[in-house]
Design a protein around this motif. Structure first.
Motif, PDB file in Angstrom:
ATOM      1  N   ASN A  94      29.747  71.083  45.787  1.00 31.12           N
ATOM      2  CA  ASN A  94      30.947  70.448  45.245  1.00 31.12           C
ATOM      3  C   ASN A  94      32.153  71.078  45.956  1.00 31.12           C
ATOM      4  OD1 ASN A  94      33.139  69.607  43.713  1.00 31.12           O
ATOM      5  ND2 ASN A  94      32.363  70.422  41.784  1.00 31.12           N
ATOM      6  N   VAL A  95      32.802  70.347  46.845  1.00 33.36           N
ATOM      7  CA  VAL A  95      33.870  70.928  47.659  1.00 33.36           C
ATOM      8  C   VAL A  95      35.049  71.429  46.825  1.00 33.36           C
ATOM      9  CG1 VAL A  95      33.243  69.599  49.702  1.00 33.36           C
ATOM     10  CG2 VAL A  95      35.039  68.752  48.195  1.00 33.36           C
ATOM     11  N   ASN A  96      35.235  70.901  45.619  1.00 35.26           N
ATOM     12  CA  ASN A  96      36.341  71.366  44.778  1.00 35.26           C
ATOM     13  C   ASN A  96      36.171  72.821  44.358  1.00 35.26           C
ATOM     14  OD1 ASN A  96      37.157  68.708  44.996  1.00 35.26           O
ATOM     15  ND2 ASN A  96      38.038  68.697  42.956  1.00 35.26           N
ATOM     16  N   LEU A  97      34.974  73.356  44.499  1.00 31.58           N
ATOM     17  CA  LEU A  97      34.768  74.770  44.180  1.00 31.58           C
ATOM     18  C   LEU A  97      35.515  75.670  45.162  1.00 31.58           C
ATOM     19  CD1 LEU A  97      30.981  74.792  43.194  1.00 31.58           C
ATOM     20  CD2 LEU A  97      32.993  74.751  41.698  1.00 31.58           C
ATOM     21  N   ASN A  98      35.985  75.111  46.273  1.00 34.79           N
ATOM     22  CA  ASN A  98      36.803  75.882  47.222  1.00 34.79           C
ATOM     23  C   ASN A  98      38.232  76.076  46.715  1.00 34.79           C
ATOM     24  OD1 ASN A  98      34.616  75.845  49.003  1.00 34.79           O
ATOM     25  ND2 ASN A  98      35.958  75.653  50.755  1.00 34.79           N
ATOM     26  N   LEU A  99      38.599  75.331  45.692  1.00 36.47           N
ATOM     27  CA  LEU A  99      39.945  75.415  45.135  1.00 36.47           C
ATOM     28  C   LEU A  99      39.983  76.393  43.968  1.00 36.47           C
ATOM     29  CD1 LEU A  99      40.696  71.591  44.982  1.00 36.47           C
ATOM     30  CD2 LEU A  99      41.719  73.238  46.570  1.00 36.47           C
ATOM     31  N   PRO A 100      41.162  76.975  43.692  1.00 38.12           N
ATOM     32  CA  PRO A 100      41.281  77.765  42.464  1.00 38.12           C
ATOM     33  C   PRO A 100      40.957  76.874  41.262  1.00 38.12           C
ATOM     34  CG  PRO A 100      43.239  78.006  43.840  1.00 38.12           C
ATOM     35  CD  PRO A 100      42.399  76.929  44.452  1.00 38.12           C
ATOM     36  N   GLU A 101      40.380  77.442  40.232  1.00 41.38           N
ATOM     37  CA  GLU A 101      39.946  76.657  39.075  1.00 41.38           C
ATOM     38  C   GLU A 101      41.054  75.764  38.524  1.00 41.38           C
ATOM     39  OE1 GLU A 101      37.601  77.271  34.855  1.00 41.38           O
ATOM     40  OE2 GLU A 101      37.697  78.915  36.291  1.00 41.38           O
ATOM     41  N   SER A 102      42.283  76.242  38.534  1.00 44.48           N
ATOM     42  CA  SER A 102      43.404  75.473  37.986  1.00 44.48           C
ATOM     43  C   SER A 102      43.771  74.256  38.836  1.00 44.48           C
ATOM     44  CB  SER A 102      44.630  76.374  37.838  1.00 44.48           C
ATOM     45  OG  SER A 102      45.057  76.819  39.114  1.00 44.48           O
ATOM     46  N   GLN A 103      43.224  74.152  40.056  1.00 43.18           N
ATOM     47  CA  GLN A 103      43.554  73.041  40.947  1.00 43.18           C
ATOM     48  C   GLN A 103      42.369  72.114  41.232  1.00 43.18           C
ATOM     49  OE1 GLN A 103      45.445  74.434  44.521  1.00 43.18           O
ATOM     50  NE2 GLN A 103      46.597  75.981  43.403  1.00 43.18           N
ATOM     51  N   ARG A 104      41.262  72.315  40.561  1.00 41.35           N
ATOM     52  CA  ARG A 104      40.055  71.519  40.826  1.00 41.35           C
ATOM     53  C   ARG A 104      40.088  70.139  40.195  1.00 41.35           C
ATOM     54  NH1 ARG A 104      35.650  76.277  39.748  1.00 41.35           N
ATOM     55  NH2 ARG A 104      36.390  77.600  41.447  1.00 41.35           N
ATOM     56  N   GLY A 105      40.966  69.945  39.256  1.00 46.14           N
ATOM     57  CA  GLY A 105      40.986  68.704  38.505  1.00 46.14           C
ATOM     58  C   GLY A 105      41.410  67.502  39.321  1.00 46.14           C
ATOM     59  N   THR A 106      40.865  66.355  38.943  1.00 51.48           N
ATOM     60  CA  THR A 106      41.205  65.098  39.603  1.00 51.48           C
ATOM     61  C   THR A 106      41.641  64.062  38.581  1.00 51.48           C
ATOM     62  OG1 THR A 106      38.904  64.336  39.478  1.00 51.48           O
ATOM     63  CG2 THR A 106      39.566  65.527  41.482  1.00 51.48           C
ATOM     64  N   TYR A 107      41.857  64.488  37.355  1.00 50.36           N
ATOM     65  CA  TYR A 107      42.225  63.578  36.272  1.00 50.36           C
ATOM     66  C   TYR A 107      43.228  64.266  35.372  1.00 50.36           C
ATOM     67  CZ  TYR A 107      41.852  60.630  32.135  1.00 50.36           C
ATOM     68  OH  TYR A 107      42.143  59.814  31.090  1.00 50.36           O
ATOM     69  N   GLY A 108      44.084  63.491  34.744  1.00 49.99           N
ATOM     70  CA  GLY A 108      45.067  64.068  33.834  1.00 49.99           C
ATOM     71  C   GLY A 108      46.057  64.921  34.588  1.00 49.99           C
ATOM     72  N   THR A 109      46.290  66.087  34.101  1.00 51.71           N
ATOM     73  CA  THR A 109      47.251  66.984  34.745  1.00 51.71           C
ATOM     74  C   THR A 109      46.535  67.999  35.623  1.00 51.71           C
ATOM     75  OG1 THR A 109      47.221  68.380  32.788  1.00 51.71           O
ATOM     76  CG2 THR A 109      48.984  66.751  32.927  1.00 51.71           C
ATOM     77  N   SER A 110      45.552  67.531  36.320  1.00 58.04           N
ATOM     78  CA  SER A 110      44.755  68.292  37.293  1.00 58.04           C
ATOM     79  C   SER A 110      43.846  69.328  36.649  1.00 58.04           C
ATOM     80  CB  SER A 110      45.631  68.953  38.365  1.00 58.04           C
ATOM     81  OG  SER A 110      46.267  70.109  37.889  1.00 58.04           O
ATOM     82  N   THR A 111      43.549  69.193  35.369  1.00 51.93           N
ATOM     83  CA  THR A 111      42.708  70.182  34.708  1.00 51.93           C
ATOM     84  C   THR A 111      41.252  69.766  34.592  1.00 51.93           C
ATOM     85  OG1 THR A 111      43.288  69.263  32.567  1.00 51.93           O
ATOM     86  CG2 THR A 111      44.623  71.104  33.350  1.00 51.93           C
ATOM     87  N   LYS A 112      40.943  68.476  34.718  1.00 50.30           N
ATOM     88  CA  LYS A 112      39.572  67.989  34.571  1.00 50.30           C
ATOM     89  C   LYS A 112      39.077  67.370  35.870  1.00 50.30           C
ATOM     90  CE  LYS A 112      38.128  65.596  30.931  1.00 50.30           C
ATOM     91  NZ  LYS A 112      38.142  64.614  29.838  1.00 50.30           N
ATOM     92  N   GLN A 113      37.945  67.854  36.357  1.00 45.56           N
ATOM     93  CA  GLN A 113      37.366  67.221  37.540  1.00 45.56           C
ATOM     94  C   GLN A 113      36.436  66.104  37.091  1.00 45.56           C
ATOM     95  OE1 GLN A 113      35.013  69.581  40.267  1.00 45.56           O
ATOM     96  NE2 GLN A 113      34.851  67.884  41.679  1.00 45.56           N
ATOM     97  N   LEU A 114      36.741  64.891  37.530  1.00 53.24           N
ATOM     98  CA  LEU A 114      35.905  63.731  37.243  1.00 53.24           C
ATOM     99  C   LEU A 114      35.486  63.007  38.528  1.00 53.24           C
ATOM    100  CD1 LEU A 114      37.774  62.186  34.170  1.00 53.24           C
ATOM    101  CD2 LEU A 114      35.884  63.812  34.171  1.00 53.24           C
TER     102      LEU A 114
END
Length: 110
Positions: A62-82
């Motif tokens: 999952n390439v989003n694991l390269n991001l800090p946890e607070s920036q992995r989100g893709t929904y809402g205010t960037s807090t939830k990865q969907l």
């Protein structure tokens, strides 16, 4: 996921079956040599049981694991990865940077 509640057993069963089928298709490839991407708006939290066949696949990343946890989100205010980009081990070796583009369709206030 559609409009069914997260606890809807039919939705969970259907989504798990879909993820298992994608994992089966992925397993027909040599992920240590082939450049493969599984991408989509999967509408599931990374810890969701219905996403497990992909999120815990030993040769998908999952390439989003390269991001800090607070920036992995893709929904809402960037807090939830969907939304996801899973890449094969062969492609992960070439991964340099990961960014989530939020301009145009994203706002800090949902």
């Amino acid at each position: 996921m559609g409009y069914s509640p997260k606890t809807d057993p039919q939705s969970v069963r259907r989504r798990l079956g879909q993820a298992r089928r994608v994992a089966e298709l992925v397993d027909t490839h040599d992920l240590d040599r082939e450049l493969l991407v599984v991408a989509g708006d999967l509408n599931s939290d990374p810890a969701s049981p219905s996403l497990e066949p992909l999120a815990k696949h030993p040769k998908l990343y999952n390439v989003n694991l390269n991001l800090p946890e607070s920036q992995r989100g893709t929904y809402g205010t960037s807090t939830k990865q969907l939304d996801y980009l899973f890449v094969s081990n062969a492609l992960k070796k070439h991964l340099r940077e990961v960014h989530v583009e939020r301009r145009g369709v994203y706002g800090k206030r949902w």
